[in-house]
Design an enzyme around this catalytic site. Structure first.
Site, PDB file in Angstrom:
ATOM      1  N   HIS A  78       3.494   0.759  -3.505  1.00 37.65           N
ATOM      2  CA  HIS A  78       4.065   0.752  -1.568  1.00 37.65           C
ATOM      3  C   HIS A  78       4.636  -0.368  -2.162  1.00 37.65           C
ATOM      4  CE1 HIS A  78       3.042   0.654   2.212  1.00 37.65           C
ATOM      5  NE2 HIS A  78       2.977   1.157   2.272  1.00 37.65           N
ATOM      6  N   ASP A 129      -3.905  -2.254  -6.078  1.00 37.48           N
ATOM      7  CA  ASP A 129      -3.783  -2.000  -3.802  1.00 37.48           C
ATOM      8  C   ASP A 129      -5.165  -0.104  -3.985  1.00 37.48           C
ATOM      9  OD1 ASP A 129      -0.850  -0.321  -2.570  1.00 37.48           O
ATOM     10  OD2 ASP A 129      -3.034  -0.463  -1.917  1.00 37.48           O
ATOM     11  N   GLN A 155      -5.459   3.931  -0.787  1.00 36.45           N
ATOM     12  CA  GLN A 155      -5.517   5.086  -0.918  1.00 36.45           C
ATOM     13  C   GLN A 155      -6.098   5.668  -2.186  1.00 36.45           C
ATOM     14  OE1 GLN A 155      -3.602   7.077   1.025  1.00 36.45           O
ATOM     15  NE2 GLN A 155      -1.639   5.555   1.546  1.00 36.45           N
ATOM     16  N   LYS A 188      -7.566   3.357   6.914  1.00 35.89           N
ATOM     17  CA  LYS A 188      -7.831   4.942   6.086  1.00 35.89           C
ATOM     18  C   LYS A 188      -8.633   5.195   5.609  1.00 35.89           C
ATOM     19  CE  LYS A 188      -2.528   3.082   4.446  1.00 35.89           C
ATOM     20  NZ  LYS A 188      -1.988   3.735   4.803  1.00 35.89           N
ATOM     21  N   CYS A 192       7.396   4.529   2.481  1.00 33.73           N
ATOM     22  CA  CYS A 192       7.792   3.429   1.710  1.00 33.73           C
ATOM     23  C   CYS A 192       7.242   2.732   0.039  1.00 33.73           C
ATOM     24  CB  CYS A 192       6.076   2.221   2.432  1.00 33.73           C
ATOM     25  SG  CYS A 192       6.540   2.181   4.164  1.00 33.73           S
TER      26      CYS A 192
END
Lengths: 138, 410
Positions: free
Chosen positions: B121, B198, B201, B224, B364
């Site tokens: 991302h 990261d 998700q 999220k 993105c």
């Protein structure tokens, strides 16, 4: 909001019309307009004969609204001078921004007037005006 | 896991869009909030609100307690060893920027290299890339094989002796791929490189154990995972956070300051300048409680069930392109796809008219889109309140889009 409010018959028809969506060999000018947020990526091509736009086309990928708008724009500007085409782009953008509402003025847009309802759909305004902004930068 | 009961906790799911029930399939973008989280935020202002850490009155103590207990809760949620390894930020993006500017920048030299993934991302890509460009370091990209996976070969090639740090997503927000982060971390160890993962998700969907992963930095966002917007978490190994210069300067992060000298606080407070988003920490705490009550294993199983069903149903649509690995063991509940004859923006608009929310665009992740030769895709992404029926309605909507806009398919 009904699907037919956005995807009117004429928009669907014009979006699928391949007549104006093609390469233009020996184009005098090509200008790309890209809307990153939705993936519309349209390039318009112009060929002049003196000051008249003799031929025009567009290439690229885009949603139905952006393609319909480009197709209608191409039909409208063929045979006009660059200045006349730019003036029409101002009228179109004014229509989409709901700034120009005079019927006589809007008639000059021919079929492109059928995109008038996009003014009520902020999410699709960028799609409709994309090719016209490209024209202004030619 | 009783999804019907879970849905009752989410007020927004009873909302109608164009007189149709909301079918929300954009969870990779953000998730909805249960009443427990909404009430926590509201309760914070009704019962506990004050500026934490600095007051000597009851409400300030209460607010401090909420904030620090939130930190404790996050620490347990991701298996960190100490609360001084948990920094609160605004979101994952800020966490990564913090590590890029306050850690990577002081370590990277022009003869060095960093490694990123082509599927990262922009929030994971741009912060380290800008630092690399600034110091003149090289940038290596982990690329994908034909199965959209990062191979062992790729890992050993692109993480090498010159690599100082690796920035990679745990799960791709476009393809839903679970990246081989254990192998990446191991390889980085072998060449003495640091790793930031990261987890935006991943953390909402599966149990993350940062101590077991032995990762240097891990970050994710509250919104999220049922939490409010405006709160993110940066986990960092204590020894590394202690090396970081402050990211923002200001109140609440100095021990003392004179005209000649400043003594900054250590982690975590030294990296949390100014008044923090205490309401959101309280909301995030409630979100963690909610998820733990269901159980992260059950949540992951539910995702897998939806994923398998969705892929099966979607593949029955003529001229559909499904992106991502074929092996479901390497995927989470994110599906990017295209109908060959219809632009994603039109698909999303037509679905929207019937109350179905998906995402269309480049998500993105432009380097990934370019790598896959795509300009945009549709994306459906699931969470704990989605059902098999949601998927049926999505498929029905896609057939409808085709009836309206197709070039001859029915």
């Amino acid at each position: 909001m009904d699907i037919n409010d956005i995807y009117t018959e004429i928009i669907i028809e014009k979006s699928m019309d391949k007549k104006n969506q093609r390469e233009l060999s020996h184009a005098d000018v090509s200008k790309r307009a890209y809307n990153a947020s939705c993936g519309d990526d349209i390039t318009i091509h112009l060929k002049y004969d003196g000051s008249i736009i003799k031929n025009a086309s567009f290439t690229g990928t885009g949603c139905a609204i952006s393609r319909a708008s480009a197709s209608m724009m191409i039909d409208l500007i063929k045979g006009k001078t660059k200045d006349e085409a730019i003036a029409l782009s101002e009228t179109f953008i004014g229509m989409i921004k709901s700034e120009i509402t005079d019927a006589e003025e809007l008639k000059l847009l021919d079929d492109a007037i059928y995109l008038k309802n996009i003014a009520k759909m902020p999410a699709r305004v960028k799609c409709a005006v994309l090719c016209w902004h490209a024209l202004q930068e030619c | 896991m009783n999804v019907e009961n879970i849905r009752k906790d989410f007020p927004i799911l009873s909302k109608e869009i164009n007189n149709r029930p909301l079918i929300y399939l954009d969870n990779a973008a953000t998730t909805h909030k249960p009443l427990q989280v909404i009430n926590a935020i509201s309760d914070y202002y009704k019962e506990y609100n004050a500026n934490p850490h600095r007051g000597a009155h009851a409400l300030s103590y209460a607010s401090t307690e909420i904030y620090e207990q939130g930190r404790q809760k996050v620490k347990a949620f991701i298996g960190a060893e100490g609360t001084d390894e948990i920094i609160f930020t605004h979101n994952t993006t800020e966490a990564i920027n913090m590590v890029a500017k306050s850690f990577l920048e002081s370590l990277l030299r022009s003869k060095d290299a960093i490694t990123v993934a082509i599927s990262d991302h922009h929030s994971c890509l741009i912060p380290p890339i800008e630092i690399a460009k600034k110091v003149g370091a090289d940038i290596d990209y982990l690329e994908l094989d034909e199965d959209c996976l990062i191979s062992d070969d790729e890992i050993s090639k692109k993480i090498h002796k010159g690599t100082r740090m690796v920035f990679v997503g745990h799960v791709s927000n476009v393809l839903g791929t679970i990246n081989p982060i254990e192998k990446i971390i191991q390889r980085a160890r072998d060449v003495n490189a640091y790793v930031l993962i990261d987890g935006a998700q991943a953390a909402p969907h599966e149990q993350v154990d940062v101590a077991k992963l032995d990762v240097d930095f891990y970050c994710f966002s509250g919104h999220k995972m049922l939490g409010p917007m405006g709160i993110g978490v940066l986990y960092g190994k204590k020894v590394l956070l202690e090396q970081m210069m402050p990211y923002n300067y200001g109140g609440n992060m100095v021990n003392f300051i004179t005209k000649d000298h400043v003594d900054y606080k250590r982690s975590p407070h030294g990296l949390e300048a100014g008044t923090q988003n205490v309401e959101a920490v309280y909301g995030l705490s409630a979100a963690i409680d909610y998820l733990n009550a269901i159980g992260m294993k059950k949540i992951k199983d539910h995702q897998s069930q939806l994923l398998e069903y969705a892929l099966k149903q979607l593949s029955s649509i003529a001229e559909i392109e499904l992106y991502g690995p074929n092996d479901l063991d390497y995927r989470t509940g994110i599906i990017s796809f295209n109908l060959r004859d219809i632009h994603p923006h039109d698909i999303a608009s037509i679905l929207d008219i019937d109350g179905i929310a998906i995402r269309s665009g480049y998500h993105c992740a432009q380097p990934l889109m370019n790598y896959l030769n795509l300009s945009s895709t549709c994306r459906a992404s699931f969470y704990i309140y989605n059902t098999l029926k949601d998927i049926d309605l999505l498929v029905e909507g896609l057939f409808k889009a085709r009836r309206y806009l197709s070039y001859g398919h029915q």
